[in-house]
Motif scaffolding. Structure first.
Motif, PDB file in Angstrom:
ATOM      1  N   TYR A 349       0.837  -1.206   0.000  1.00  0.00           N
ATOM      2  CA  TYR A 349       0.000   0.000   0.000  1.00  0.00           C
ATOM      3  C   TYR A 349       0.871   1.254   0.000  1.00  0.00           C
ATOM      4  O   TYR A 349       0.837   2.058   0.938  1.00  0.00           O
ATOM      5  CB  TYR A 349      -0.910  -0.002   1.227  1.00  0.00           C
ATOM      6  CG  TYR A 349      -1.792  -1.230   1.324  1.00  0.00           C
ATOM      7  CD1 TYR A 349      -2.946  -1.346   0.556  1.00  0.00           C
ATOM      8  CD2 TYR A 349      -1.446  -2.290   2.166  1.00  0.00           C
ATOM      9  CE1 TYR A 349      -3.741  -2.477   0.635  1.00  0.00           C
ATOM     10  CE2 TYR A 349      -2.240  -3.422   2.251  1.00  0.00           C
ATOM     11  CZ  TYR A 349      -3.387  -3.513   1.473  1.00  0.00           C
ATOM     12  OH  TYR A 349      -4.174  -4.634   1.548  1.00  0.00           O
ATOM     13  N   PRO A 350       1.669   1.459  -1.064  1.00  0.00           N
ATOM     14  CA  PRO A 350       2.580   2.609  -1.094  1.00  0.00           C
ATOM     15  C   PRO A 350       1.863   3.954  -1.132  1.00  0.00           C
ATOM     16  O   PRO A 350       2.450   4.988  -0.806  1.00  0.00           O
ATOM     17  CB  PRO A 350       3.384   2.383  -2.381  1.00  0.00           C
ATOM     18  CG  PRO A 350       2.474   1.561  -3.243  1.00  0.00           C
ATOM     19  CD  PRO A 350       1.749   0.658  -2.294  1.00  0.00           C
ATOM     20  N   PHE A 351       0.588   3.936  -1.500  1.00  0.00           N
ATOM     21  CA  PHE A 351      -0.187   5.173  -1.600  1.00  0.00           C
ATOM     22  C   PHE A 351      -0.761   5.603  -0.251  1.00  0.00           C
ATOM     23  O   PHE A 351      -1.348   6.679  -0.131  1.00  0.00           O
ATOM     24  CB  PHE A 351      -1.333   4.987  -2.605  1.00  0.00           C
ATOM     25  CG  PHE A 351      -2.131   3.732  -2.373  1.00  0.00           C
ATOM     26  CD1 PHE A 351      -3.227   3.717  -1.521  1.00  0.00           C
ATOM     27  CD2 PHE A 351      -1.764   2.559  -3.009  1.00  0.00           C
ATOM     28  CE1 PHE A 351      -3.948   2.562  -1.296  1.00  0.00           C
ATOM     29  CE2 PHE A 351      -2.488   1.382  -2.788  1.00  0.00           C
ATOM     30  CZ  PHE A 351      -3.578   1.378  -1.935  1.00  0.00           C
ATOM     31  N   LEU A 352      -0.623   4.776   0.788  1.00  0.00           N
ATOM     32  CA  LEU A 352      -1.123   5.115   2.123  1.00  0.00           C
ATOM     33  C   LEU A 352       0.031   5.591   2.999  1.00  0.00           C
ATOM     34  O   LEU A 352       1.044   4.905   3.127  1.00  0.00           O
ATOM     35  CB  LEU A 352      -1.789   3.904   2.779  1.00  0.00           C
ATOM     36  CG  LEU A 352      -3.058   3.376   2.113  1.00  0.00           C
ATOM     37  CD1 LEU A 352      -3.568   2.148   2.866  1.00  0.00           C
ATOM     38  CD2 LEU A 352      -4.140   4.441   2.093  1.00  0.00           C
ATOM     39  N   ASP A 353      -0.122   6.762   3.580  1.00  0.00           N
ATOM     40  CA  ASP A 353       0.895   7.299   4.485  1.00  0.00           C
ATOM     41  C   ASP A 353       0.596   6.816   5.898  1.00  0.00           C
ATOM     42  O   ASP A 353      -0.324   7.300   6.555  1.00  0.00           O
ATOM     43  CB  ASP A 353       0.898   8.824   4.430  1.00  0.00           C
ATOM     44  CG  ASP A 353       1.944   9.430   5.355  1.00  0.00           C
ATOM     45  OD1 ASP A 353       2.777   8.673   5.898  1.00  0.00           O
ATOM     46  OD2 ASP A 353       1.930  10.663   5.545  1.00  0.00           O
ATOM     47  N   ALA A 354       1.383   5.844   6.352  1.00  0.00           N
ATOM     48  CA  ALA A 354       1.149   5.243   7.667  1.00  0.00           C
ATOM     49  C   ALA A 354       1.946   5.919   8.769  1.00  0.00           C
ATOM     50  O   ALA A 354       1.830   5.546   9.934  1.00  0.00           O
ATOM     51  CB  ALA A 354       1.493   3.759   7.628  1.00  0.00           C
ATOM     52  N   SER A 355       2.742   6.902   8.446  1.00  0.00           N
ATOM     53  CA  SER A 355       3.681   7.463   9.410  1.00  0.00           C
ATOM     54  C   SER A 355       3.009   8.046  10.645  1.00  0.00           C
ATOM     55  O   SER A 355       3.602   8.066  11.727  1.00  0.00           O
ATOM     56  CB  SER A 355       4.554   8.530   8.741  1.00  0.00           C
ATOM     57  OG  SER A 355       3.751   9.578   8.212  1.00  0.00           O
ATOM     58  N   ALA A 356       1.770   8.517  10.525  1.00  0.00           N
ATOM     59  CA  ALA A 356       1.086   9.131  11.666  1.00  0.00           C
ATOM     60  C   ALA A 356       0.938   8.163  12.834  1.00  0.00           C
ATOM     61  O   ALA A 356       0.944   8.563  13.994  1.00  0.00           O
ATOM     62  CB  ALA A 356      -0.293   9.637  11.245  1.00  0.00           C
ATOM     63  N   ALA A 357       0.840   6.887  12.538  1.00  0.00           N
ATOM     64  CA  ALA A 357       0.664   5.883  13.594  1.00  0.00           C
ATOM     65  C   ALA A 357       1.943   5.632  14.373  1.00  0.00           C
ATOM     66  O   ALA A 357       1.918   5.018  15.440  1.00  0.00           O
ATOM     67  CB  ALA A 357       0.171   4.572  12.991  1.00  0.00           C
ATOM     68  N   PHE A 358       3.061   6.139  13.863  1.00  0.00           N
ATOM     69  CA  PHE A 358       4.358   5.829  14.459  1.00  0.00           C
ATOM     70  C   PHE A 358       5.089   7.078  14.955  1.00  0.00           C
ATOM     71  O   PHE A 358       6.302   7.083  15.101  1.00  0.00           O
ATOM     72  CB  PHE A 358       5.223   5.086  13.436  1.00  0.00           C
ATOM     73  CG  PHE A 358       4.565   3.840  12.920  1.00  0.00           C
ATOM     74  CD1 PHE A 358       4.732   2.633  13.564  1.00  0.00           C
ATOM     75  CD2 PHE A 358       3.744   3.891  11.801  1.00  0.00           C
ATOM     76  CE1 PHE A 358       4.103   1.483  13.099  1.00  0.00           C
ATOM     77  CE2 PHE A 358       3.116   2.751  11.325  1.00  0.00           C
ATOM     78  CZ  PHE A 358       3.296   1.541  11.991  1.00  0.00           C
ATOM     79  N   SER A 359       4.322   8.114  15.224  1.00  0.00           N
ATOM     80  CA  SER A 359       4.922   9.377  15.660  1.00  0.00           C
ATOM     81  C   SER A 359       5.150   9.430  17.166  1.00  0.00           C
ATOM     82  O   SER A 359       5.734  10.381  17.670  1.00  0.00           O
ATOM     83  CB  SER A 359       4.025  10.547  15.232  1.00  0.00           C
ATOM     84  OG  SER A 359       2.731  10.432  15.812  1.00  0.00           O
ATOM     85  N   TYR A 360       4.671   8.410  17.903  1.00  0.00           N
ATOM     86  CA  TYR A 360       4.759   8.418  19.365  1.00  0.00           C
ATOM     87  C   TYR A 360       5.168   7.035  19.865  1.00  0.00           C
ATOM     88  O   TYR A 360       4.592   6.036  19.465  1.00  0.00           O
ATOM     89  CB  TYR A 360       3.404   8.815  19.956  1.00  0.00           C
ATOM     90  CG  TYR A 360       3.355   8.862  21.474  1.00  0.00           C
ATOM     91  CD1 TYR A 360       4.122   9.772  22.193  1.00  0.00           C
ATOM     92  CD2 TYR A 360       2.538   7.990  22.182  1.00  0.00           C
ATOM     93  CE1 TYR A 360       4.071   9.811  23.575  1.00  0.00           C
ATOM     94  CE2 TYR A 360       2.478   8.026  23.571  1.00  0.00           C
ATOM     95  CZ  TYR A 360       3.242   8.941  24.259  1.00  0.00           C
ATOM     96  OH  TYR A 360       3.206   8.988  25.635  1.00  0.00           O
ATOM     97  N   GLU A 361       6.214   6.979  20.686  1.00  0.00           N
ATOM     98  CA  GLU A 361       6.699   5.729  21.262  1.00  0.00           C
ATOM     99  C   GLU A 361       6.918   4.662  20.196  1.00  0.00           C
ATOM    100  O   GLU A 361       6.481   3.514  20.334  1.00  0.00           O
ATOM    101  CB  GLU A 361       5.726   5.199  22.326  1.00  0.00           C
ATOM    102  CG  GLU A 361       5.629   6.075  23.563  1.00  0.00           C
ATOM    103  CD  GLU A 361       4.732   5.472  24.636  1.00  0.00           C
ATOM    104  OE1 GLU A 361       3.946   4.570  24.315  1.00  0.00           O
ATOM    105  OE2 GLU A 361       4.826   5.905  25.790  1.00  0.00           O
ATOM    106  N   SER A 362       7.615   5.023  19.140  1.00  0.00           N
ATOM    107  CA  SER A 362       7.843   4.083  18.049  1.00  0.00           C
ATOM    108  C   SER A 362       9.308   3.653  17.997  1.00  0.00           C
ATOM    109  O   SER A 362      10.216   4.437  18.271  1.00  0.00           O
ATOM    110  CB  SER A 362       7.452   4.718  16.705  1.00  0.00           C
ATOM    111  OG  SER A 362       7.743   3.830  15.638  1.00  0.00           O
TER     112      SER A 362
END
Length: 374
Positions: A349-362
């Motif tokens: 899913y390269p068109f989905l930006d998943a980075s928001a889920a990993f902005s805290y305690e990642s």
């Protein structure tokens, strides 16, 4: 034990159109990466059609799989009817008492005290962590992974909004400018807040962690973030809220801290945790979906693209137990395997930006998403 014909009925699930939303589980059928031939495995997870896709994929390992129905966990009539119609055996949890097995794929520690697997457990959620105290076997916890954040951040938030929309019903316009109180700002709570604010709802967060409250306050759409001790301030917001959502993972805590009358002005009381967080002061009819996680009232409790990777992690951890690569006690999934599955999902899913889920305690490397984009 599943006969060859029964296995085929489950595998046929992966031939249907719906299964195309589980590309990682599907690949495990065509190119199996596990060899669990001869091992007896019990799958005890929420029982819906998605979890049956998970079971079907796991069959490629060659394991002797037993499907368990734990009525303390969410389940759907659609999945039960499928198993009955196709004559695929499943067992009530109580009927498995003392059954010999090698591995348990568990959720919320449901099989603790029911069976004693020879090789260990794989746990899906942190809610049942305390139940493993004193267990002298390896326990691999896939909840404490980066992969799990896809489900808890994106999947849970989206499914809560969808559930309120369908069950309320709450229209898209009604979300805009309304308010919700969210108890808990852990992995699931952050996803709930993300989902609600994404549709224009303003959120009040309650969490005992000062650091969590600081992070919540920085989230656009978050009005306030309170410590649980600030009850009068919190109760003020109940009266004006579309929903109060519990995601603390603590059984019965609401009844210990509040009275039912405190929520008189709240339109919907909702639970998104594995436990009955509202407790004895509240009847099943007081809470959407009778105290079970509200998204399990939906045909698709969580969208498949967010379940596919964590289901693969839950399945794959069984191989680590079989290979003797897990030490005694409660431990997270191997980081290399965790990031391998996450990378696979990002490539799909390269068109989905998943980075928001990993902005805290990642623990994901800072350049991970740039490296795996496109």
């Amino acid at each position: 034990m599943l006969t060859l014909e029964m296995k085929q009925e489950l595998l046929m699930l992966l031939g249907g159109a719906a299964a195309r939303n589980f590309p990682i589980l599907l690949e495990e059928i065509s190119r199996p990466s596990m060899n669990l031939e001869g091992l007896k495995v019990i799958n005890n997870t929420p029982l819906d059609m998605a979890s049956l896709f998970k079971c079907a994929s796991f069959l490629a390992s060659g394991a002797d799989l037993t499907i368990c129905l734990d009525r303390t966990l969410p389940f759907t009539e659609e999945a039960l009817n499928f198993l009955k119609e196709k004559k695929v055996p499943f067992f009530e949890k109580e009927d498995l008492k003392g059954t010999e097995c090698d591995i348990v794929l568990d959720c919320n520690g449901g099989m603790i005290g029911v069976v004693e697997p020879k090789l260990g457990f794989v746990e899906l959620t942190n809610s049942g962590k305390y139940k493993y105290d004193g267990i002298k076997k390896p326990v691999i916890n896939v909840d404490d992974t980066e992969t799990k954040k896809l489900e808890t951040f994106f999947g849970t938030g989206e499914s809560l909004v969808r559930a309120l929309h369908e069950l309320g019903p709450v229209s898209e316009k009604e979300f805009e400018g309304t308010k919700a109180v969210v108890f808990g700002f852990g992995k699931v709570g952050r996803g709930v807040v993300h989902g609600l604010t994404s549709v224009g709802c303003q959120v009040v967060v309650v969490d005992p962690s000062e650091e969590a409250r600081k992070v919540a306050k920085m989230k656009p759409g978050c009005l306030e973030a309170f410590d649980p001790s600030e009850k009068e301030k919190i109760k003020f917001h109940f009266a004006q809220s579309l929903a109060v959502v519990t995601v603390t993972g603590i059984d019965g805590w609401v009844s210990k801290e509040y009275d039912k009358a405190d929520f008189a002005g709240t339109r919907f009381l909702t639970n998104m945790g594995a436990e009955d967080e509202f407790g004895s002061k509240f009847s099943e009819d007081d809470i959407l979906n009778k105290k079970f996680p509200v998204n399990f009232a939906l045909k698709e409790p969580t969208l498949p693209l967010f379940l596919d990777p964590i289901f693969q992690a839950h399945n794959k951890a069984a191989q680590l137990l079989a290979d003797g690569k897990a030490k005694e006690g409660f431990h997270p999934l191997d980081k290399t395997l965790d990031l391998e599955i996450l990378k696979k999902w990002c490539e799909l899913y390269p068109f989905l930006d998943a980075s928001a889920a990993f902005s805290y305690e990642s623990k994901v490397p800072s350049n991970f998403f740039k490296r795996n984009a496109g």
